[in-house]
Structures are given as C-alpha cells and as structure tokens.
Design an enzyme around this catalytic site. Sequence first.
Site, short mmCIF file in Angstrom:
data_model
loop_
_atom_site.label_atom_id
_atom_site.label_comp_id
_atom_site.label_asym_id
_atom_site.label_seq_id
_atom_site.Cartn_x
_atom_site.Cartn_y
_atom_site.Cartn_z
N ALA A 62 0.82 -1.21 0.00
CA ALA A 62 0.00 0.00 0.00
C ALA A 62 0.85 1.26 0.00
O ALA A 62 1.62 1.48 0.94
CB ALA A 62 -0.92 0.00 1.23
N TYR A 129 8.90 10.14 -3.61
CA TYR A 129 8.41 8.76 -3.61
C TYR A 129 9.53 7.80 -3.20
O TYR A 129 9.37 6.98 -2.29
CB TYR A 129 7.88 8.40 -5.01
CG TYR A 129 7.67 6.93 -5.22
CD1 TYR A 129 6.71 6.24 -4.47
CD2 TYR A 129 8.43 6.21 -6.14
CE1 TYR A 129 6.53 4.88 -4.65
CE2 TYR A 129 8.25 4.85 -6.32
CZ TYR A 129 7.31 4.19 -5.57
OH TYR A 129 7.13 2.85 -5.74
N PHE A 154 12.06 -2.69 -10.50
CA PHE A 154 12.33 -1.81 -11.62
C PHE A 154 10.95 -1.53 -12.25
O PHE A 154 10.04 -1.16 -11.53
CB PHE A 154 13.44 -2.39 -12.49
CG PHE A 154 14.80 -2.14 -11.83
CD1 PHE A 154 15.09 -2.72 -10.59
CD2 PHE A 154 15.73 -1.28 -12.38
CE1 PHE A 154 16.29 -2.43 -9.92
CE2 PHE A 154 16.94 -0.98 -11.73
CZ PHE A 154 17.21 -1.56 -10.50
N ASN A 155 10.74 -1.69 -13.56
CA ASN A 155 9.45 -1.25 -14.10
C ASN A 155 8.44 -2.38 -14.20
O ASN A 155 8.48 -3.17 -15.15
CB ASN A 155 9.66 -0.58 -15.45
CG ASN A 155 10.30 0.78 -15.29
OD1 ASN A 155 11.40 0.89 -14.75
ND2 ASN A 155 9.62 1.81 -15.74
N ARG A 204 14.63 1.38 -19.73
CA ARG A 204 14.10 0.82 -18.49
C ARG A 204 14.12 -0.70 -18.55
O ARG A 204 14.12 -1.30 -19.63
CB ARG A 204 12.65 1.28 -18.27
CG ARG A 204 12.50 2.77 -18.02
CD ARG A 204 13.03 3.18 -16.66
NE ARG A 204 12.89 4.60 -16.39
CZ ARG A 204 13.74 5.54 -16.76
NH1 ARG A 204 14.83 5.23 -17.45
NH2 ARG A 204 13.53 6.80 -16.42
N ASP A 263 13.06 12.03 -14.33
CA ASP A 263 13.49 10.87 -15.11
C ASP A 263 15.02 10.75 -15.14
O ASP A 263 15.73 11.73 -14.96
CB ASP A 263 12.97 10.98 -16.56
CG ASP A 263 11.57 10.40 -16.72
OD1 ASP A 263 11.11 9.70 -15.81
OD2 ASP A 263 10.95 10.66 -17.77
N1 UFG Z 1 7.51 7.78 -20.88
C1 UFG Z 1 7.29 8.47 -22.06
N2 UFG Z 1 6.02 8.87 -22.35
C2 UFG Z 1 4.97 8.62 -21.52
C3 UFG Z 1 5.19 7.91 -20.32
C4 UFG Z 1 6.49 7.52 -20.03
O1 UFG Z 1 8.21 8.73 -22.83
O2 UFG Z 1 3.84 9.03 -21.85
C5 UFG Z 1 8.87 7.33 -20.57
C6 UFG Z 1 9.39 7.87 -19.26
O3 UFG Z 1 10.03 9.09 -19.47
C7 UFG Z 1 10.35 6.77 -18.84
C8 UFG Z 1 9.75 5.50 -19.44
O4 UFG Z 1 8.83 5.93 -20.42
O5 UFG Z 1 11.59 6.97 -19.42
C9 UFG Z 1 9.02 4.67 -18.42
O6 UFG Z 1 8.13 5.53 -17.72
P1 UFG Z 1 7.05 5.01 -16.68
O7 UFG Z 1 6.28 6.20 -16.22
O8 UFG Z 1 6.30 3.87 -17.26
O9 UFG Z 1 7.92 4.41 -15.49
P2 UFG Z 1 9.13 5.09 -14.66
O10 UFG Z 1 10.39 4.49 -15.16
O11 UFG Z 1 9.03 6.55 -14.65
O12 UFG Z 1 8.78 4.63 -13.18
C10 UFG Z 1 8.56 3.29 -12.83
C11 UFG Z 1 7.61 3.22 -11.67
C12 UFG Z 1 8.20 3.88 -10.46
C13 UFG Z 1 9.55 3.30 -10.16
C14 UFG Z 1 10.43 3.29 -11.36
C15 UFG Z 1 11.68 2.54 -11.07
O13 UFG Z 1 6.40 3.86 -12.00
O14 UFG Z 1 7.34 3.71 -9.36
O15 UFG Z 1 9.78 2.68 -12.46
O16 UFG Z 1 12.41 2.26 -12.22
F1 UFG Z 1 10.15 4.02 -9.18
#
Ligand code: UFG
Length: 300
Positions: A62, A129, A154-155, A204, A263
Amino acid sequence: MRVLVTGGAGYIGSVTADVLRRAGHEVTVVDRRASPAVDLLDAGATREVFARARPEAVLHFAAHSQVGESMRDPQKYLGENVTVGRNTMRAALEVGTRRFVLSSTANLYGAPARVPIDETEAIRPGSPYGESKAILEREIAAAFGAGAVALRYFNAAGATEGRGEDHDPETHLIPLVLRVAQGRLPQVSIFGRDWDTPDGTCVRDYIHVSDLADAHVLALDAGTGAYNLGTGRGFSVKEVVEAARRITGHAIPAVDAPRRPGDLATLVADASKIRRELGWSPKIPRLDDIVASAWRWMSR
Ligand code: UFG
C-alpha cells in the site's frame, strides 16, 4: 502461512494475492479499495485488522506510487506513505509478525554510478516517492531484523488473465501506448530524445507483474535485506513503442515531448542477488510477451 497483504486490491498486490492463494496461503487483503475497506492511515483500524488476522508475514504494497506526482506533492508521499508504513509495522509488531516484505523501488538509486545497478549502489532517492521507500526500508530493517525484506522493483508491467494495470490517471508508458492502440488516446509522447542512450530515449528494465509476485512468495520464508527485481535487460521508450506496434498492428503515433522531471537515462537491474539467494528467475523475460500480456488484458 497466514499472510496479510496491504494494497492487495492494487495492481501488483492483487496479482500477488492471487499467486499466494494458489500456493495455499491464507491471505487477508487490507486496502481502502477492498470490501470491507480499511484505511491504513487509521492506526486503530490497522491494529484491529492485524489483531483479527494475526499474520505470520506481511507483504506491504500500500502506497502512492507516482514519481511525477511526488515531485509536485512531496508531502503526500513523505507524509502518507511513511505513516501507512509505520502503522502497518507497529500493528505487525504488536501481534508478533516476524516477516515484513516491503515493496520498494529502483527510484532509490537516484543517479546510479554503475549500470546494471546492484544493491551496493548508493541510496540517493530520485524523488520524494523514492525517499518514502528509503525511510521505510531503514525502519523495517531496524524493527524486523532478519525478517525484513525490501524488494526493489524496476518497471512493473504486463498483466495476468484477470488482472492488469489501469491507474487513474495513468502515467506509465506501456498502458499509455496501448491506450493509443485502442483509440482512447490520439498519440503517445516521448519524453526526451536527447538522453545519453543508444537511440536517445530512456532505457528501463520491464519486469512482468507475475514474476514480481513470485518473488514475494519466495521472500515469505527466505532472504534478508534488499533485492533488486528486474530482468537485467533494458529497453528504450522507442523499443517499447515499436513492440506495441508489432503486437497490436496499430500505427501508434508518437510525438516528441520535453524530458519529464525526475526521469533518468537508464535504469537496469543487476538482479543476481535474488537469483542466487532465493532461486528467483523471471518466467516472462521478453518485452514482447510482457506487452502482449497487457494487450490481451486490455482487449478483454
Ligand atoms: N515515458 C514516455 N512517455 C509517456 C510515459 C512515459 O516517454 O507518456 C517514458 C518515461 O520518461 C520513462 C519510461 O517511459 O523513461 C518509463 O516511464 P514510466 O512512467 O512507465 O515508469 P518510470 O520508469 O518513470 O517509473 C517506474 C515506476 C516507479 C519506479 C520506477 C523505477 O512507475 O514507481 O519505475 O524504475 F520508481
């Protein structure tokens, strides 16, 4: 084993609760979206549910989990995520729960010195976060000792037969790209094409949600401390969009957009510790299979 799953109505928590039940565990889901709803911000309600369930282990999912939102509203994360974690810890200690498995995040490694990233990398949270998870990692280690495990995702991506990712608002790349393929969005934005990566877009490590769930089941009776959870392979934003085009047969228009605050160029896991110590390995490591699972779920 009697296992209490906080956030068990959410994306990763609900998939994990399914896997636990199938493995024969006795599962209590605690979530304000479940019925009956329990709000973990309410310390008294949290203690009551623990007193009834008397779990041997807690899987604590949660939390608010959006990096971007945490940059705009840090108090929501440093306040609520930490309070919910502490209420859960205290209630667990009171009923003698020995094992506490925390959902943690690669966002702890704000600016990693080495990629792939292993658990010896310095903790420098990239956002409030990530900071909220860093605080809880320290506190569960102090409170539960050898019974504390932090799984640093990770993702998380993909779907099972019955459960998938559908946040509101949605900010994650794969579901957004697939919404374009469904015609619910006109296009996807690519946040930056000038990153220091092979094709200029962010890289990622996408890990299937059921592989994450399996790691939690293993962590119920083995392991101590922090473990990275990723496949060890990185894919760029461009590669994700291309995979989705192949899988959906839709053109998925993409437009360039500025970098998103918070990012980082590349986040890829070295997950050899959990492979070695808990015998975990991903069953769905291929990006195409991960994206295809999400697409099947969304198309249902
Ligand atoms: N991205 C885009 N366009 C979008 C959405 C995302 O280009 O519309 C890019 C982001 O910049 C990033 C990648 O796609 O480079 C992945 O983005 P996400 O939002 O899917 O995921 P994040 O990597 O930002 O974050 C995720 C989780 C977090 C965690 C992180 C750890 O959401 O909670 O992975 O790697 F902390």
